[in-house]
Structures are given as C-alpha cells and as structure tokens.
Design a protein around this motif. Structure first.
Motif, PDB file in Angstrom:
ATOM      1  N   LEU A 166       0.827  -1.191   0.095  1.00 18.28           N
ATOM      2  CA  LEU A 166      -0.046  -0.038  -0.171  1.00 18.28           C
ATOM      3  C   LEU A 166       0.934   1.346  -0.061  1.00 18.28           C
ATOM      4  O   LEU A 166       0.633   2.171  -0.561  1.00 18.28           O
ATOM      5  CB  LEU A 166      -1.084  -0.089   1.171  1.00 18.28           C
ATOM      6  CG  LEU A 166      -1.862   0.997   1.133  1.00 18.28           C
ATOM      7  CD1 LEU A 166      -3.087   0.923   0.301  1.00 18.28           C
ATOM      8  CD2 LEU A 166      -2.565   1.107   2.634  1.00 18.28           C
ATOM      9  N   LYS A 221       2.383   1.628  -3.381  1.00 18.03           N
ATOM     10  CA  LYS A 221       1.250   2.146  -4.071  1.00 18.03           C
ATOM     11  C   LYS A 221       0.862   3.648  -4.284  1.00 18.03           C
ATOM     12  O   LYS A 221       0.716   4.255  -5.055  1.00 18.03           O
ATOM     13  CB  LYS A 221       0.102   1.153  -4.139  1.00 18.03           C
ATOM     14  CG  LYS A 221      -0.743   0.794  -5.151  1.00 18.03           C
ATOM     15  CD  LYS A 221      -1.634  -0.255  -5.163  1.00 18.03           C
ATOM     16  CE  LYS A 221      -2.994  -0.298  -5.962  1.00 18.03           C
ATOM     17  NZ  LYS A 221      -2.857   0.250  -7.163  1.00 18.03           N
ATOM     18  N   ALA A 222       0.768   4.146  -2.993  1.00 19.29           N
ATOM     19  CA  ALA A 222       0.339   5.426  -2.628  1.00 19.29           C
ATOM     20  C   ALA A 222       1.494   6.218  -2.836  1.00 19.29           C
ATOM     21  O   ALA A 222       1.118   7.511  -3.342  1.00 19.29           O
ATOM     22  CB  ALA A 222      -0.279   5.542  -1.318  1.00 19.29           C
ATOM     23  N   ASP A 277      -0.009   5.759  -7.561  1.00 19.91           N
ATOM     24  CA  ASP A 277      -1.175   6.460  -7.448  1.00 19.91           C
ATOM     25  C   ASP A 277      -0.804   7.705  -6.860  1.00 19.91           C
ATOM     26  O   ASP A 277      -1.476   8.389  -5.919  1.00 19.91           O
ATOM     27  CB  ASP A 277      -2.267   5.649  -6.623  1.00 19.91           C
ATOM     28  CG  ASP A 277      -2.905   4.482  -7.292  1.00 19.91           C
ATOM     29  OD1 ASP A 277      -2.732   4.429  -8.400  1.00 19.91           O
ATOM     30  OD2 ASP A 277      -3.224   3.549  -6.666  1.00 19.91           O
ATOM     31  N   ASN A 278       0.384   8.284  -7.207  1.00 21.07           N
ATOM     32  CA  ASN A 278       0.747   9.283  -6.585  1.00 21.07           C
ATOM     33  C   ASN A 278      -0.270  10.658  -6.790  1.00 21.07           C
ATOM     34  O   ASN A 278      -0.914  10.715  -7.820  1.00 21.07           O
ATOM     35  CB  ASN A 278       1.939  10.189  -7.310  1.00 21.07           C
ATOM     36  CG  ASN A 278       2.507  11.381  -6.571  1.00 21.07           C
ATOM     37  OD1 ASN A 278       2.077  12.317  -6.626  1.00 21.07           O
ATOM     38  ND2 ASN A 278       3.964  11.098  -5.935  1.00 21.07           N
ATOM     39  N   MET A 279      -0.767  11.362  -5.575  1.00 19.85           N
ATOM     40  CA  MET A 279      -1.834  12.278  -5.388  1.00 19.85           C
ATOM     41  C   MET A 279      -1.730  13.313  -6.540  1.00 19.85           C
ATOM     42  O   MET A 279      -2.699  13.559  -7.050  1.00 19.85           O
ATOM     43  CB  MET A 279      -1.635  12.881  -4.056  1.00 19.85           C
ATOM     44  CG  MET A 279      -2.138  12.217  -2.975  1.00 19.85           C
ATOM     45  SD  MET A 279      -4.037  12.364  -3.181  1.00 19.85           S
ATOM     46  CE  MET A 279      -4.380  11.504  -1.367  1.00 19.85           C
ATOM     47  N   GLY A 306      -8.029  12.034  -0.369  1.00 18.83           N
ATOM     48  CA  GLY A 306      -7.535  10.981   0.452  1.00 18.83           C
ATOM     49  C   GLY A 306      -8.774  10.141   1.068  1.00 18.83           C
ATOM     50  O   GLY A 306      -8.672   8.946   1.005  1.00 18.83           O
ATOM     51  N   MET A 313      -9.958   6.645   0.230  1.00 20.45           N
ATOM     52  CA  MET A 313      -9.998   5.517   1.055  1.00 20.45           C
ATOM     53  C   MET A 313     -11.250   4.576   0.995  1.00 20.45           C
ATOM     54  O   MET A 313     -11.334   3.469   1.155  1.00 20.45           O
ATOM     55  CB  MET A 313      -9.824   5.994   2.493  1.00 20.45           C
ATOM     56  CG  MET A 313      -9.580   5.428   3.755  1.00 20.45           C
ATOM     57  SD  MET A 313     -11.315   5.221   4.230  1.00 20.45           S
ATOM     58  CE  MET A 313     -11.733   6.907   4.569  1.00 20.45           C
ATOM     59  N   ARG A 318     -11.579   2.703  -2.302  1.00 21.41           N
ATOM     60  CA  ARG A 318     -10.942   1.735  -2.580  1.00 21.41           C
ATOM     61  C   ARG A 318     -11.103   0.544  -1.443  1.00 21.41           C
ATOM     62  O   ARG A 318     -10.330  -0.447  -1.261  1.00 21.41           O
ATOM     63  CB  ARG A 318      -9.405   2.051  -2.741  1.00 21.41           C
ATOM     64  CG  ARG A 318      -8.927   2.681  -4.022  1.00 21.41           C
ATOM     65  CD  ARG A 318      -7.550   2.979  -3.970  1.00 21.41           C
ATOM     66  NE  ARG A 318      -7.610   3.866  -5.143  1.00 21.41           N
ATOM     67  CZ  ARG A 318      -6.415   4.974  -5.267  1.00 21.41           C
ATOM     68  NH1 ARG A 318      -5.461   4.821  -4.291  1.00 21.41           N
ATOM     69  NH2 ARG A 318      -6.589   5.594  -6.375  1.00 21.41           N
ATOM     70  N   TYR A 336      -2.478   4.173   4.698  1.00 23.30           N
ATOM     71  CA  TYR A 336      -2.564   5.053   3.531  1.00 23.30           C
ATOM     72  C   TYR A 336      -2.762   6.595   3.672  1.00 23.30           C
ATOM     73  O   TYR A 336      -2.135   7.435   2.593  1.00 23.30           O
ATOM     74  CB  TYR A 336      -4.114   4.650   2.834  1.00 23.30           C
ATOM     75  CG  TYR A 336      -4.758   5.248   1.762  1.00 23.30           C
ATOM     76  CD1 TYR A 336      -3.975   4.748   0.492  1.00 23.30           C
ATOM     77  CD2 TYR A 336      -5.443   6.232   1.702  1.00 23.30           C
ATOM     78  CE1 TYR A 336      -4.244   5.304  -0.724  1.00 23.30           C
ATOM     79  CE2 TYR A 336      -5.736   6.637   0.498  1.00 23.30           C
ATOM     80  CZ  TYR A 336      -5.350   6.211  -0.801  1.00 23.30           C
ATOM     81  OH  TYR A 336      -5.539   6.708  -1.874  1.00 23.30           O
ATOM     82  N   SER A 363       1.256   7.753   3.817  1.00 23.92           N
ATOM     83  CA  SER A 363       1.935   7.374   2.462  1.00 23.92           C
ATOM     84  C   SER A 363       1.326   8.268   1.602  1.00 23.92           C
ATOM     85  O   SER A 363       2.230   8.655   0.630  1.00 23.92           O
ATOM     86  CB  SER A 363       2.339   6.134   2.166  1.00 23.92           C
ATOM     87  OG  SER A 363       0.847   5.279   2.220  1.00 23.92           O
ATOM     88  N   SER A 364       0.210   8.444   1.281  1.00 21.62           N
ATOM     89  CA  SER A 364      -0.342   9.444   0.138  1.00 21.62           C
ATOM     90  C   SER A 364       0.269  10.999   0.483  1.00 21.62           C
ATOM     91  O   SER A 364       0.478  11.599  -0.265  1.00 21.62           O
ATOM     92  CB  SER A 364      -1.699   9.386  -0.116  1.00 21.62           C
ATOM     93  OG  SER A 364      -2.595   9.237   1.117  1.00 21.62           O
TER      94      SER A 364
END
Lengths: 214, 241
Positions: free
Chosen positions: B7, B10-11, B15-17, B131, B135, B138, B149, B152-153
């Motif tokens: 996760l 990935k974040a 899936d960078n903001m 975010g 959340m 997903r 999550y 990390s995002s």
C-alpha cells in the motif's frame, strides 16, 4: 444583451477569456484535469460545476450578512457539500455509468478552489443577482477549458468525440486511418491533460501580452 | 506486513496524489515557488492526512456504510447513509484542521510557526478530501492500513511539491519563452514528471497490470482512471497490430 447591463454582462464574459479561472486565476485545477480524457465526462463535470456555482453563489450571497466571519469557511463548505450531494445523487440515479467514471471527482467539487474562491472574493460582498452572474461566468470559463482539453484528448487519443468515431475506424482502416493515421493513445494518459493546459496558457498569453508573468 | 509495504509503494509512487490523479493542484501550483515553503506545506499535508484518513475510515465503517449502524441494534442494520459521506468527511476535515491548529499552537509554538500559515489553507486542499474519498472507494480494510494510506499518500504529495519547487527555483535562470513563463512551464514540467511517474506502473506487478482486469470478472468498477486508460492504450496498440 437587453436583459443585462454592460457591467453585468462583463461578469459573464470576463471569466471566459481574460480572467479565466483555470488559466489566469489558477483555481480549480484539481478536479479539472483528471476527468478530461473524454468529452462527455468533461461536459458533465462542467454542468455540475455550473449548477453548484450558480446556486451556491446565490445562497452565500443571501446569507452574507448573517454569517459570522470566523466560521464562514465551514458554512461555505456545508453549502457546497449539500449542493454536491444533490448533483451526485442525480448522477447516480440518471447516469450511473458516468458517475462511476467520474467516481470521486464529483465529490471533489466541494474542495474545488474556484467555488471557495468566488464565494470569498465575490458572493460575500455582492447581491444575489450579480453573484449568480459571476458564478455562471466563472463556471462557464472553467467548462470552456475542460471542453477544449476534452476535445483534444478524445479526438487525438481515441479518434472519437462523445463516443462517436469521427475519424473513421482504426481496425477497419476507414476514414483518415486509411492513409496511415494512428491514434495517439498517450493522449488518454493523465499527464497529457497538464501539458495541453500548459499549451493553452501559452497560446492565450502570447495573444494577450498583458498576462505574461515576469 | 507485506500489504502495508504494498500500500505504501502504491500510494507514494503508482497512485501519486499529484501525478496520477491531480489532487491538491491549487496549492501545489501556488506554494511551490520556494523549497522552504513547499516543505512546510508538504509536512502539514502529511500531518493532516495521517489524522483525517483514519478518522474518516472510522466514520465510514461505523456510520456511513450500508449496514454500518448494526452496532446500534438490529433495527438499524439496513440503513445506508452513504449519501452523507461528502458532508461528513468535509466536516471532519474542517473541524480537525481547526483543532489541530489550536493544539499545535498551544503545545508546540515552533511547529506552529513552521506549519501555522498553511494549516487553514489545507481545509480546502483537494488532496485531503481526495485521500478520504479514495480510502472509501478503494475499500481499505483495517484501521492500520487506513493510517498507512493517509501517511503514504501524504508523502507522495510531499515528494511531488518538493520536486517541483526545486525545479522552479532552478528554472528561473533558464530562458523560457515569455508567454510560457511561470504558470505555463510549471504545467508542462508537471506533465513531464507525471509521464516519468507512469513508469512506476508495473513496479508491484512485474508489468502485467494490463492483463489482470480482463481475466478477473470480479474487478471493481471504481478502478482508478489511469488503470482504465492503460487498458485503452493497450487496446489501441492491439488494434494497430
């Protein structure tokens, strides 16, 4: 323009070009770019923002004298959030597929800086009618950019517009595909939206030298 | 442990903001002129995301999801308050930001001085609400993963604004065409960085991400846009062949 005085008409026409919310005021880019991979989603997003801004500006403008200035941000957020819930529920009811594609981005209209920005800058200081015009104008300016980006990305990326193949069929090799044209699938990738907006800014600023930053 | 690592990567990268979903672009563009201020805002975003995402996860689990109210008694079990999630999330965020501001000001004036001016800005930063909404869509399973999550995002967003601020400090010495200066070139650079970040796409799957959705009928509809686009791209290339 018999209905509108010159000053009022300017409220609508200004944001379309010289004071465009996206390319000049740099507001509301967040939700603008991610959903422009096809024209239909861009149009729906534009209409959704038009509704939220038009109604929201009027509501805030009507309440402007009774909102305590310390908690105005929360009041504004609640007004926008309620309007966005209406849009979201309507989309879920009548255009379920589309609301799946737009997924969280409808919700993100709440934090769209255009809306908060116009509330702060205009609706809190002006009457409901002018606020309504200002909201409509800015939402149109936003929608115009979305539609331009959407047209470019869908046309060059998938060869379609609103889902209709306008350039011929890439598999059967009809239309322009028969002379060796290929779709540029890269246009559908998210980063290309940024580059297209960058190019729009370039064109706009080279036409109007006043807008150039130092 | 492994799902936490997965996760996290990935974040932050896939899936960078900023680069994959363009969240928080307004403050990203407005506050990226200097590295020092960018670091301040980035830290504030990590901080607020780490608090609001788990909080909203709890709200989602025990109040908003279909059947979430069953802890109140069986007659509440079939309520679905999902339509309230926008207003609940944004209210949580706005109050938390206010609360965090007061607490930080009281107990750590030095941190307040470095974050202070950015905190009010953050309530309307799309990355924060985004975010929480991601959340929710997903379906993150545990509270621990929700904390992960959020953090990390936030780190992903921090990396992005740090990078663009550094580039913008340097680019002042370059000869950019006048109409493109400032905003225009920042957009284009961000686009190019986004293209760079696309290459992280196969990092966790060994590059066969495109194959998966086709073979799995149970795949969720709320797949993120970029995956969808990658599939379209794959179809296009297939058509060419």
């Amino acid at each position: 323009m018999g209905l509108l005085s010159k000053k009022d008409a300017k409220l609508i026409t200004d944001p379309l070009a010289d004071n465009n919310p996206i390319t000049i005021q740099v507001l509301g880019i967040c939700s603008a770019l991610a959903i422009t991979a096809d024209l239909k989603a861009s149009l729906v997003m534009g209409v959704a923002v038009l509704f939220v801004m038009g109604v929201g500006n009027v509501v805030i403008s009507l309440m402007r004298n009774i909102i305590p200035s310390k908690i105005r941000i929360i009041v504004q957020l609640i007004v926008v959030a309620s309007l966005v819930i209406i849009v979201d529920q309507v989309l879920k009811a009548y255009a379920f597929e589309l609301s799946k594609t737009l997924s969280v981005f409808i919700g993100l209209i709440i934090t769209n800086c255009i809306i908060m920005g116009r509330f702060e800058a205009f609706a809190l200081a002006n009457g409901p009618y002018r606020s309504f015009l200002d909201g409509i104008g800015n939402a149109l300016g936003y929608a115009v950019i979305l539609v331009i980006v959407g047209i470019f990305r869908e046309l060059l990326g998938a060869g379609t517009l609103m889902g209709y193949p306008v350039l011929g069929d890439p598999i059967e090799k009809t239309g322009v595909f028969s002379i060796g044209y290929e779709n540029n699938g890269f246009m559908l990738m998210p980063p290309m939206a940024l580059i297209i907006v960058g190019l729009i800014i370039w064109v706009q600023r080279s036409r109007n030298k006043d807008l150039i930053e130092d | 442990m492994i799902e936490h690592l997965e996760l996290f990567f990935k974040a932050v990268f896939i899936d960078n903001m900023v680069f994959a979903v363009f969240l928080g672009m307004c403050s990203y563009l407005a506050v990226s002129k200097k590295v020092a201020t960018a670091v301040g805002l980035g830290a504030a975003v990590i901080f607020v995301l780490a608090i609001t995402v788990p909080l909203n996860w709890l709200l989602d689990q025990y109040l908003l999801q279909p059947g979430a109210l069953s802890w109140l008694g069986s007659e509440y079990a079939d309520y679905d308050l999902g339509f309230l999630s926008f207003i609940m999330f944004i209210a949580t965020i706005a109050t938390m930001v206010q609360l965090v501001e007061i607490v930080v000001e009281k107990f750590s004036p030095s941190l307040y001085n470095s974050l202070g001016i950015f905190l009010p800005l953050i309530a309307v930063n799309c990355a924060i609400l985004g975010g929480s909404l991601f959340m929710q869509s997903r379906e993150i399973e545990t509270l621990g993963l929700a904390v992960n999550y959020g953090i990390s995002s936030g780190i992903g967003w921090f990396l992005a604004i740090l990078a663009i601020a550094a580039i913008r400090e340097k680019i002042r010495y370059s000869n950019v065409p006048a109409p493109l200066r400032g905003l225009g070139i920042t957009f284009i650079i961000t686009g190019l960085m986004g293209i760079g970040f696309l290459s992280f796409g196969g990092m966790l799957t060994g590059g066969d991400e495109e194959e998966k959705p086709a073979s799995e009928p149970t795949v969720k509809v709320e797949q993120i846009k970029s995956e969808d686009n990658a599939k379209k791209l794959a179809d296009n290339t297939k058509n060419v062949e």
